[in-house]
Design a protein around this motif. Structure first.
Motif, PDB file in Angstrom:
ATOM      1  N   GLN A 145      27.188   3.354 -19.825  1.00 49.85           N
ATOM      2  CA  GLN A 145      26.757   2.026 -18.837  1.00 49.85           C
ATOM      3  C   GLN A 145      27.462   1.965 -17.679  1.00 49.85           C
ATOM      4  OE1 GLN A 145      27.077   1.265 -22.274  1.00 49.85           O
ATOM      5  NE2 GLN A 145      25.236   1.760 -22.864  1.00 49.85           N
ATOM      6  N   GLY A 146      27.234   1.713 -16.407  1.00 52.88           N
ATOM      7  CA  GLY A 146      28.216   1.637 -15.266  1.00 52.88           C
ATOM      8  C   GLY A 146      28.385   2.956 -14.788  1.00 52.88           C
ATOM      9  N   GLY A 147      28.796   2.834 -13.512  1.00 51.72           N
ATOM     10  CA  GLY A 147      29.257   4.079 -12.807  1.00 51.72           C
ATOM     11  C   GLY A 147      28.167   4.733 -12.135  1.00 51.72           C
ATOM     12  N   MET A 148      28.383   6.024 -11.753  1.00 50.59           N
ATOM     13  CA  MET A 148      27.459   6.784 -10.889  1.00 50.59           C
ATOM     14  C   MET A 148      26.168   7.060 -11.581  1.00 50.59           C
ATOM     15  SD  MET A 148      28.225  10.582  -8.902  1.00 50.59           S
ATOM     16  CE  MET A 148      28.378  11.399 -10.695  1.00 50.59           C
ATOM     17  N   LEU A 149      26.602   7.474 -12.919  1.00 47.58           N
ATOM     18  CA  LEU A 149      25.221   7.784 -13.852  1.00 47.58           C
ATOM     19  C   LEU A 149      24.233   6.760 -13.954  1.00 47.58           C
ATOM     20  CD1 LEU A 149      24.323  10.279 -15.299  1.00 47.58           C
ATOM     21  CD2 LEU A 149      25.296   9.505 -17.303  1.00 47.58           C
ATOM     22  N   ALA A 150      24.654   5.482 -14.113  1.00 48.50           N
ATOM     23  CA  ALA A 150      24.010   4.186 -14.283  1.00 48.50           C
ATOM     24  C   ALA A 150      22.933   4.360 -12.925  1.00 48.50           C
ATOM     25  CB  ALA A 150      24.676   3.057 -14.402  1.00 48.50           C
ATOM     26  N   GLY A 187      16.774  14.026  -6.362  1.00 47.36           N
ATOM     27  CA  GLY A 187      16.720  15.188  -5.821  1.00 47.36           C
ATOM     28  C   GLY A 187      18.415  15.575  -5.325  1.00 47.36           C
ATOM     29  N   ARG A 188      18.382  16.796  -4.861  1.00 39.06           N
ATOM     30  CA  ARG A 188      19.873  16.815  -3.904  1.00 39.06           C
ATOM     31  C   ARG A 188      20.188  15.955  -2.682  1.00 39.06           C
ATOM     32  NH1 ARG A 188      16.493  20.744  -1.604  1.00 39.06           N
ATOM     33  NH2 ARG A 188      16.701  20.742   0.706  1.00 39.06           N
ATOM     34  N   LEU A 189      21.298  15.863  -2.689  1.00 42.16           N
ATOM     35  CA  LEU A 189      21.709  14.912  -1.342  1.00 42.16           C
ATOM     36  C   LEU A 189      22.071  15.853  -0.264  1.00 42.16           C
ATOM     37  CD1 LEU A 189      24.231  12.629  -3.227  1.00 42.16           C
ATOM     38  CD2 LEU A 189      21.481  12.129  -2.666  1.00 42.16           C
ATOM     39  N   GLY A 190      21.276  15.798   0.866  1.00 41.79           N
ATOM     40  CA  GLY A 190      21.581  16.727   2.230  1.00 41.79           C
ATOM     41  C   GLY A 190      21.155  18.050   1.734  1.00 41.79           C
ATOM     42  N   SER A 191      22.143  18.852   2.148  1.00 35.37           N
ATOM     43  CA  SER A 191      21.927  20.582   1.785  1.00 35.37           C
ATOM     44  C   SER A 191      22.122  20.695   0.329  1.00 35.37           C
ATOM     45  CB  SER A 191      22.809  21.281   2.470  1.00 35.37           C
ATOM     46  OG  SER A 191      24.081  21.125   1.950  1.00 35.37           O
ATOM     47  N   GLY A 192      22.904  19.675  -0.473  1.00 31.50           N
ATOM     48  CA  GLY A 192      23.232  19.745  -1.748  1.00 31.50           C
ATOM     49  C   GLY A 192      24.481  21.008  -1.971  1.00 31.50           C
ATOM     50  N   GLN A 193      24.842  21.633  -0.944  1.00 32.73           N
ATOM     51  CA  GLN A 193      25.938  22.492  -0.986  1.00 32.73           C
ATOM     52  C   GLN A 193      27.272  21.893  -1.196  1.00 32.73           C
ATOM     53  OE1 GLN A 193      25.318  26.129  -1.512  1.00 32.73           O
ATOM     54  NE2 GLN A 193      23.382  24.724  -1.974  1.00 32.73           N
ATOM     55  N   GLN A 194      27.528  20.544  -0.882  1.00 35.19           N
ATOM     56  CA  GLN A 194      28.794  19.878  -1.086  1.00 35.19           C
ATOM     57  C   GLN A 194      29.214  20.039  -2.410  1.00 35.19           C
ATOM     58  OE1 GLN A 194      25.798  18.465  -0.444  1.00 35.19           O
ATOM     59  NE2 GLN A 194      25.904  16.404  -1.028  1.00 35.19           N
ATOM     60  N   TRP A 195      30.504  20.447  -2.716  1.00 38.18           N
ATOM     61  CA  TRP A 195      31.262  20.364  -3.894  1.00 38.18           C
ATOM     62  C   TRP A 195      31.139  18.903  -4.686  1.00 38.18           C
ATOM     63  CZ3 TRP A 195      31.664  24.607  -6.551  1.00 38.18           C
ATOM     64  CH2 TRP A 195      31.728  25.957  -6.065  1.00 38.18           C
ATOM     65  N   MET A 196      30.826  18.657  -5.749  1.00 37.23           N
ATOM     66  CA  MET A 196      30.998  17.269  -6.339  1.00 37.23           C
ATOM     67  C   MET A 196      31.902  17.572  -7.790  1.00 37.23           C
ATOM     68  SD  MET A 196      27.509  15.482  -7.448  1.00 37.23           S
ATOM     69  CE  MET A 196      27.327  13.958  -8.293  1.00 37.23           C
ATOM     70  N   PRO A 197      32.957  16.913  -7.535  1.00 33.94           N
ATOM     71  CA  PRO A 197      33.812  16.539  -8.716  1.00 33.94           C
ATOM     72  C   PRO A 197      33.495  15.375  -9.747  1.00 33.94           C
ATOM     73  CG  PRO A 197      35.057  15.863  -6.827  1.00 33.94           C
ATOM     74  CD  PRO A 197      33.858  16.433  -6.312  1.00 33.94           C
ATOM     75  N   TRP A 198      33.816  15.313 -11.006  1.00 32.90           N
ATOM     76  CA  TRP A 198      33.131  14.443 -11.692  1.00 32.90           C
ATOM     77  C   TRP A 198      34.267  14.384 -13.041  1.00 32.90           C
ATOM     78  CZ3 TRP A 198      31.899  15.969 -16.911  1.00 32.90           C
ATOM     79  CH2 TRP A 198      32.091  17.317 -17.073  1.00 32.90           C
ATOM     80  N   ILE A 199      34.198  13.535 -13.841  1.00 34.80           N
ATOM     81  CA  ILE A 199      34.717  13.405 -15.101  1.00 34.80           C
ATOM     82  C   ILE A 199      34.104  12.260 -16.049  1.00 34.80           C
ATOM     83  CG2 ILE A 199      36.228  11.325 -14.379  1.00 34.80           C
ATOM     84  CD1 ILE A 199      38.398  12.809 -16.044  1.00 34.80           C
ATOM     85  N   HIS A 200      34.034  12.780 -17.279  1.00 30.88           N
ATOM     86  CA  HIS A 200      33.428  11.864 -18.337  1.00 30.88           C
ATOM     87  C   HIS A 200      34.579  10.734 -18.658  1.00 30.88           C
ATOM     88  CE1 HIS A 200      32.081  10.586 -22.216  1.00 30.88           C
ATOM     89  NE2 HIS A 200      30.896  11.369 -22.371  1.00 30.88           N
ATOM     90  N   LEU A 201      33.858   9.549 -18.910  1.00 25.97           N
ATOM     91  CA  LEU A 201      34.704   8.332 -19.064  1.00 25.97           C
ATOM     92  C   LEU A 201      35.699   8.578 -20.055  1.00 25.97           C
ATOM     93  CD1 LEU A 201      35.444   5.375 -18.364  1.00 25.97           C
ATOM     94  CD2 LEU A 201      33.738   4.458 -19.948  1.00 25.97           C
ATOM     95  N   ASP A 202      35.400   9.255 -21.258  1.00 25.88           N
ATOM     96  CA  ASP A 202      36.073   9.279 -22.340  1.00 25.88           C
ATOM     97  C   ASP A 202      37.367  10.170 -22.017  1.00 25.88           C
ATOM     98  OD1 ASP A 202      34.295   7.858 -23.924  1.00 25.88           O
ATOM     99  OD2 ASP A 202      33.527   9.863 -25.051  1.00 25.88           O
ATOM    100  N   THR A 216      24.465  15.555 -22.179  1.00 24.89           N
ATOM    101  CA  THR A 216      23.908  15.429 -23.612  1.00 24.89           C
ATOM    102  C   THR A 216      24.229  14.023 -24.236  1.00 24.89           C
ATOM    103  OG1 THR A 216      23.420  17.724 -23.516  1.00 24.89           O
ATOM    104  CG2 THR A 216      23.350  16.481 -25.664  1.00 24.89           C
ATOM    105  N   GLN A 217      25.753  14.146 -24.230  1.00 19.80           N
ATOM    106  CA  GLN A 217      26.132  13.071 -25.061  1.00 19.80           C
ATOM    107  C   GLN A 217      25.925  11.518 -24.269  1.00 19.80           C
ATOM    108  OE1 GLN A 217      29.002  11.009 -24.199  1.00 19.80           O
ATOM    109  NE2 GLN A 217      29.110  10.021 -26.133  1.00 19.80           N
ATOM    110  N   LEU A 218      25.960  11.510 -22.997  1.00 21.29           N
ATOM    111  CA  LEU A 218      25.947  10.286 -22.205  1.00 21.29           C
ATOM    112  C   LEU A 218      24.601   9.703 -22.229  1.00 21.29           C
ATOM    113  CD1 LEU A 218      28.259  11.103 -19.261  1.00 21.29           C
ATOM    114  CD2 LEU A 218      28.800   9.209 -20.741  1.00 21.29           C
ATOM    115  N   LEU A 219      23.481  10.833 -22.399  1.00 24.86           N
ATOM    116  CA  LEU A 219      22.230  10.279 -22.260  1.00 24.86           C
ATOM    117  C   LEU A 219      21.382  10.265 -23.740  1.00 24.86           C
ATOM    118  CD1 LEU A 219      21.243  12.569 -19.132  1.00 24.86           C
ATOM    119  CD2 LEU A 219      21.524   9.905 -19.336  1.00 24.86           C
TER     120      LEU A 219
END
Length: 299
Positions: free
Chosen positions: A170-175, A187-202, A294-297
């Motif tokens: 709940q909350g954050g980007m995934l919400a 869908g992708r944002l722009g070209s979709g070629q930009q790198w996208m770092p992420w981290i699980h809340l846990d 899988t865990q988050l959804l």
């Protein structure tokens, strides 16, 4: 431990309070609405200003998470002022207060963001890379970190976490993404070629805890998963996890028209490696995206 948090009522702060309360730590949250803190933050007491702790036993740690949401609305002049005041100015006030204590806190864990690096294209980055400095978000993070670093002058150990977009149930980007993707409108944002770092809340909570417990850890740490992904890869993985197509890309020109300079948060990227985080002995529970989703959804 005795721990003071700023920004403790936010997504990350609430998760940290729950985790540390279960471990038996004493927690205080500096908040504009201290009366709401007990209901929002497990086991924490709310204070309206850190001066309320003057004369009490010394704090073991301060965790600085404060800051108005950076992606809620375009960066107008008034919004920039609020973002700066809620991060840079508040951190200055916090560090000044820490320095006036007879026994300053041993540790300061201070939030920053991967936006510190700016939009760097395909350049491989780690914690030793120089800052971006071109857009407002990068300049904001640079000033934010500089204020936190001043705590070291009083002998406090300072560790800065450059936090990637956080994936949470709940909350954050995934919400924000879940509904349009469930409706098949993702869908992708722009070209979709930009790198996208992420981290699980846990993993982010575990990293804060790891840095709190390891007194040898100081300086900057990339708070991101070790798996490097482009936006198009992230989009496909999310659509696959939701069993939906991802056939409606958002054109770059439309995002720039709607968001102005803030569009860099969506169209820019950082090809980040958490090199110092790994060297500090941290182990990710979710190092790759598919198991994280899988865990988050799950229902």
């Amino acid at each position: 431990m005795r721990i003071l948090l700023t920004g403790g009522t936010g997504l990350i702060g609430r998760a940290l309070c729950q985790h540390w309360h279960q471990q038996g730590h004493q927690l205080w949250v500096w908040s504009r609405d201290p009366h709401l803190v007990p209901a929002l933050c497990s086991g924490a007491q709310g204070i309206a200003h850190p001066q309320e702790l003057d004369g009490a036993a010394p704090l073991d740690a301060v965790v600085n998470l404060a800051g108005a949401p950076i992606a809620d609305r375009p960066w107008s002049a008034a919004r920039r002022e609020l973002l700066w005041r809620s991060r840079v100015d508040l951190t200055r006030t916090l560090v000044d207060w820490m320095g006036r204590q007879p026994t300053p806190p041993r540790t300061l864990l201070s939030a920053s963001a991967v936006g510190w690096y700016g939009d760097r294209g395909d350049e491989a980055l780690d914690e030793s890379s120089p800052p971006g400095g071109q857009d407002f978000g990068s300049r904001l993070c640079m000033a934010w970190e500089q204020e936190a670093a001043r705590a070291g002058q009083a002998g406090t150990r300072v560790a800065v976490l450059r936090i990637a977009p956080v994936l949470a149930p709940q909350g954050g980007m995934l919400a924000r993404l879940r509904l349009p993707f469930r409706l098949g409108l993702g869908g992708r944002l722009g070209s979709g070629q930009q790198w996208m770092p992420w981290i699980h809340l846990d993993d982010l909570v575990a990293l804060f805890d790891h840095l709190l417990r390891h007194a040898e850890c100081s300086g900057a740490f990339n708070a991101c998963a070790p798996e490097a992904l482009r936006n198009a890869d992230f989009t496909r993985a999310l659509a696959r996890a939701l069993h939906r197509p991802a056939a409606l890309p958002a054109p770059a020109w439309a995002l720039r028209l709607a968001l102005g300079e803030m569009a860099v948060l969506l169209l820019g990227g950082q090809r980040l490696a958490p090199q110092r985080t790994r060297a500090a002995g941290f182990a990710w529970r979710y190092p790759t995206l598919a198991p994280a989703l899988t865990q988050l959804l799950q229902p």
